[in-house]
Design an enzyme around this catalytic site. Structure first.
Site, PDB file in Angstrom:
ATOM      1  N   SER A  96       0.819  -1.216   0.000  1.00  0.00           N
ATOM      2  CA  SER A  96       0.000   0.000   0.000  1.00  0.00           C
ATOM      3  C   SER A  96       0.851   1.263   0.000  1.00  0.00           C
ATOM      4  O   SER A  96       0.465   2.282  -0.544  1.00  0.00           O
ATOM      5  CB  SER A  96      -0.920   0.026   1.222  1.00  0.00           C
TER       6      SER A  96
ATOM      7  N   GLU B  15       2.470  -0.177  15.371  1.00  0.00           N
ATOM      8  CA  GLU B  15       2.955   1.138  14.953  1.00  0.00           C
ATOM      9  C   GLU B  15       3.678   1.873  16.070  1.00  0.00           C
ATOM     10  O   GLU B  15       4.626   2.623  15.808  1.00  0.00           O
ATOM     11  CB  GLU B  15       1.783   1.978  14.439  1.00  0.00           C
TER      12      GLU B  15
ATOM     13  N   PHE C 122      -2.704   5.653  11.210  1.00  0.00           N
ATOM     14  CA  PHE C 122      -1.827   4.890  12.114  1.00  0.00           C
ATOM     15  C   PHE C 122      -0.465   5.559  12.279  1.00  0.00           C
ATOM     16  O   PHE C 122       0.327   5.161  13.137  1.00  0.00           O
ATOM     17  CB  PHE C 122      -1.656   3.461  11.601  1.00  0.00           C
TER      18      PHE C 122
ATOM     19  N   HIS D 167      -2.732   7.290   2.294  1.00  0.00           N
ATOM     20  CA  HIS D 167      -4.164   7.094   2.482  1.00  0.00           C
ATOM     21  C   HIS D 167      -4.766   8.128   3.419  1.00  0.00           C
ATOM     22  O   HIS D 167      -5.653   7.832   4.211  1.00  0.00           O
ATOM     23  CB  HIS D 167      -4.442   5.673   2.996  1.00  0.00           C
TER      24      HIS D 167
ATOM     25  N   ASP E 268     -12.946   2.440   2.283  1.00  0.00           N
ATOM     26  CA  ASP E 268     -12.655   1.896   3.624  1.00  0.00           C
ATOM     27  C   ASP E 268     -13.437   2.625   4.721  1.00  0.00           C
ATOM     28  O   ASP E 268     -13.635   2.082   5.810  1.00  0.00           O
ATOM     29  CB  ASP E 268     -11.158   1.969   3.930  1.00  0.00           C
TER      30      ASP E 268
ATOM     31  N   ARG F 153      -3.982   7.968  -1.673  1.00  0.00           N
ATOM     32  CA  ARG F 153      -4.204   6.729  -2.389  1.00  0.00           C
ATOM     33  C   ARG F 153      -4.630   6.909  -3.845  1.00  0.00           C
ATOM     34  O   ARG F 153      -4.191   6.128  -4.700  1.00  0.00           O
ATOM     35  CB  ARG F 153      -5.285   5.927  -1.644  1.00  0.00           C
TER      36      ARG F 153
END
Lengths: 318, 298
Positions: free
Chosen positions: A40, A61, A86, A112, A120, A170
Site C-alpha cells: 500500500s 505502529e 496509524f 491514504h 474503507d 491513495r
C-alpha cells in the site's frame, strides 16, 4: 509558473515509493520501516533492493516509531510507512516524546490520508493528522500535491535534518508540477498568478483549486493559486505578499477545518493583516464509505466548493 | 568491527567495596536532590542504585568525557522508566559526563536536569527523552538494529520498571526484538513489585513474568539487584549469550527505597520527597564517600 499537465495520472504514494528507492542508492544511511502495509505504501521496491535496510515491524505502529527513533539516535535516517491514521493518532505520544521532543531525524511517511482513501470509510479516513502534527514543536509538516512533488519531497526530506511528517494519498491524481524542480521545503509554490483573490491550497486540493481558477477565469475572476505544500514552517512571507495584492483569501484542503491549513493561514492573517477569508475543508465531521469523487462532493471539498467560496469571499471584499 | 576500534571504559572498577562506596554517595545525592525541590522519585532510584553504579563503573564500555549521541563503538544505555532520573543523573555525573555540582539544578528552571530525562538542552549521557512509559525498549531495538547494520559489536542496555510492563508497547517491542534475533540487547526489569497505587500484584498483576518473557522468545535471567557481585556475574552471563539469536532480559529483584530504613519496601516513597527531618535521618544512614555536591549559591 507554466502548468503542464501530464497525460497520465498517478497516485502520490507512488511518488513516495519512487523517491525512497532513489534514496536507497544515494543515501546509505536511509533506512525504511513499515507496519504490514508495504504494498500500500509502495515500499516494495526499496525492500527488494535494500533488504538489510528495510524493517518490517508488523502491525505494531507504536513500536515502529520507537525503533525509528532508536535508529535515528544511531545516525540512520529512518522513513516510517503506514496509513496516515496509524502514523499519527495511533502513535501520538510515541511521536511526541521519542521523536519530536527528542529531536530525532525520523521521517513519518503517511499514505491514504483524508477522504480520498474512499471505500474503507471513516475509521481510516483521517482528517485531523495535519493539526496533530503541526502542533508538535520541532515537527516539519509537508503535504505534496501530486506524484512528482511527492517524489521530490521524499528526496528533500533526506537532506532536511529533523523530525518530519510527509502526508500523501491513495487515488490516482493528475500530475501537473515539474518532475525535477520547483519544490523546496518551506517555500510556497505559485501555481497560477492572479489579482482578485488568493486560493491557498494543499495536497489533492491544489489540483481542485487550479481547476476552480480556470472556471473562475471564465467568469472574469482572476484567482491566484498558491500551493502550500509545507504547512509547517509556513511560508508567511509568500502568504502576506500574495494577500497584499488580492486582499481576500480562500483556503482549500482535505482535512478538518479545525487544525488544518486554513487555521494556519487564518492565524497569519489575524496577526498581520486581517482580511475576508473562506475555508474549504471538512467541517467537524467524520467521513464515510464511497468513491473519492463522491466523498469530495458530499463533504464540500470539490472544485465547485472552491468556486463557491471564492464567490462568497469576493462579496465580502471591500 | 575490530576490537581496537571499540571504546575503552573510562573507569572499570572491579573492587566491590569501592562500587559500594560510590553507591552510598549516589544514594545521598538522590535523597538530597528530591528533598531540595520537594519532588521527584526517590523510591526506585534508591532501589536501582547498585545496578546503575555497577553498570556504569564496571560493565559498560563508554567514554563519559566524549559523549557520542550515536554510541558508535560503545555500549548504549536507555532508561525507559524515566522517572528514576535522580539515580541516573547522579551516576552520570560521578562517571564524568557532566559536573557533579550540576546535580543541584535538578528539576529547577533552566536546568539540563529535567524532572524526566530529556535531550533538548544536550545533557551528556541522555540519548532520548523518557517519562511517558513503555517506549524505551523500542528505542533500544532501533539502536540494536543500527549496531548490527554497522557491524558494531557493542551492547545495548535498557532498564524498565515492572509496573511499566503494563504498557502494551513493551510487548510489541519484545516480540520485535525476538523476531529480529536482536541478541545485542540486554534488558533489565526493576522487579520491585511496587507502583504508584500500590503493589503491582494488586494494581495489575504481571502473572508469570519469567514465563511471559520466555514465551516471547527471550533468554531470561534473574538476579538480586542489591548484590553487586551478583549483578556483575549475571550481566557477564547475559553478555555471553550473544550468539544465541535471542535478546536477554534480567529480572532484577530490588526493594524500593533501599538504603533508607523508613523508605525501604514501600510504594509510598515512589514519588514523594523527604522533609527536612526525614532527610537528616536518611543521610545518617548513608555514608558520604565522594563528597556531597554543593548547595546552590543563594
Amino acid at each position: 509558473m507554466e502548468i503542464t499537465v501530464s497525460p497520465e495520472k498517478k497516485d502520490t504514494r507512488s511518488g513516495f515509493g519512487q523517491g525512497l528507492l532513489e534514496l536507497g542508492a544515494s543515501h546509505p544511511d536511509v533506512v525504511a520501516l513499515c507496519a504490514d502495509l508495504t504494498g500500500s505504501l509502495k515500499m516494495n521496491a526499496f525492500e527488494k533492493a535494500y533488504p538489510e535496510r528495510f524493517f518490517q515491524v508488523g502491525i505494531a505502529e507504536a513500536n515502529m516509531m520507537g525503533v525509528a527513533a532508536g535508529l535515528a539516535t544511531a545516525g540512520k535516517i529512518p522513513f516510517t510507512g503506514t496509513f496516515a491514521n496509524f502514523s499519527t493518532g495511533r502513535v501520538y505520544d510515541q511521536i511526541r516524546q521519542s521523536i519530536a521532543y527528542s529531536e530525532k531525524n525520523v521521517k513519518i511517511c503517511a499514505s491514504h490520508a483524508g477522504l480520498t482513501l474512499g471505500e474503507d470509510g471513516a475509521t481510516h479516513q483521517i482528517l485531523e493528522d495535519i493539526g496533530m502534527m503541526k502542533m508538535l514543536p520541532n515537527m516539519t509538516v509537508v503535504v505534496p500535491c501530486d506524484y512528482n512533488q511527492t517524489r521530490l519531497a521524499t528526496l528533500a526530506l533526506a537532506e532536511h535534518h529533523g523530525p518530519a511528517y510527509l502526508r500523501f494519498g491513495r487515488p490516482s491524481w493528475p500530475i501537473f508540477t515539474p518532475a525535477e524542480s520547483g519544490f523546496q521545503i518551506g517555500k510556497a509554490q505559485l501555481i497560477k498568478s492572479g489579482k482578485d483573490v488568493t486560493i491557498f491550497a494543499t495536497g489533492h486540493l491544489v489540483w481542485k483549486s487550479y481547476e476552480a481558477a480556470k472556471e473562475l477565469a471564465a467568469q472574469g475572476i482572476d484567482a491566484e493559486v498558491i500551493n502550500i505544500h509545507t504547512i509547517k514552517p509556513l511560508d508567511i512571507e509568500a502568504v502576506l505578499d500574495s494577500v497584499s495584492k488580492t486582499r481576500c483569501v480562500v483556503t482549500a484542503e482535505e482535512h478538518q477545518r479545525n487544525g488544518g491549513l486554513g487555521d494556519s493561514i487564518a492565524q497569519v492573517l489575524a496577526l498581520n493583516s486581517p482580511l475576508p477569508m473562506q475555508m474549504v475543508a471538512v467541517n467537524d465531521s467524520f467521513g464515510e464509505s464511497g468513491t473519492p469523487a463522491q466523498l469530495m462532493t458530499k463533504y464540500g471539498i470539490d472544485t465547485a466548493d472552491v468556486v463557491a467560496a471564492v464567490v462568497r469571499v469576493l462579496k465580502r471584499k471591500k | 568491527m575490530e576490537a581496537a576500534e571499540m571504546t575503552s571504559p573510562m573507569t572499570t572498577i572491579t573492587d566491590v567495596n569501592e562500587l559500594k562506596r560510590i553507591a552510598s554517595q549516589v544514594r545521598r545525592d538522590i535523597v538530597r536532590m528530591v528533598h531540595a525541590v520537594n519532588s521527584g522519585h526517590p523510591g526506585a532510584s534508591l532501589g536501582c542504585t547498585d545496578f546503575f553504579v555497577t553498570l556504569y563503573f564496571n560493565i559498560m564500555m563508554h567514554d563519559a568525557k566524549h559523549f557520542k549521541m550515536d554510541a558508535k563503538g560503545e555500549d548504549a544505555f536507555f532508561l525507559s522508566n524515566g522517572h528514576i532520573s535522580p539515580v541516573w543523573y547522579s551516576t552520570l555525573a560521578h562517571s564524568g559526563y557532566f559536573p557533579v555540582a550540576e546535580l543541584n539544578t535538578f528539576r529547577k528552571l533552566n536546568s539540563r536536569l529535567q524532572g524526566h530525562p530529556a535531550t533538548e538542552e544536550g545533557l551528556p549521557g541522555i540519548r532520548i527523552a523518557s517519562g511517558s512509559l513503555g517506549q524505551g525498549l523500542s528505542a533500544a531495538c532501533g539502536m540494536a538494529e543500527a549496531k548490527r547494520l554497522d557491524k558494531d559489536e557493542s551492547t545495548v542496555f535498557v532498564l524498565h520498571g515492572d509496573g511499566e510492563l503494563q504498557e502494551g508497547q513493551i510487548w510489541e517491542a519484545a516480540m520485535y526484538a525476538a523476531h529480529r534475533k536482536l541478541d545485542n540487547i540486554i534488558a533489565t526489569v526493576d522487579y520491585n513489585g511496587r507502583q504508584i497505587d500500590g503493589d503491582v500484584n494488586d494494581v495489575m498483576g504481571l502473572g508469570d513474568l519469567k514465563g511471559k518473557w520466555a514465551a516471547f522468545g527471550w533468554n531470561v535471567l534473574e538476579m538480586d539487584g542489591h548484590d553487586i557481585d551478583a549483578i556483575i556475574k549475571t550481566i557477564e552471563k547475559a553478555k555471553a549469550m550473544r550468539g544465541s539469536g535471542k535478546p536477554t532480559v534480567i529480572l532484577m529483584r530490588t526493594e524500593m527505597g533501599q538504603g533508607v530504613d523508613f523508605m525501604v519496601g514501600s510504594h509510598k516513597w515512589h514519588g514523594v520527597a523527604p522533609n527536612d527531618e526525614q532527610l537528616k535521618t536518611a543521610l545518617l544512614q548513608l555514608e558520604e564517600t565522594l563528597g556531597d555536591y554543593p548547595e546552590p549559591k543563594k
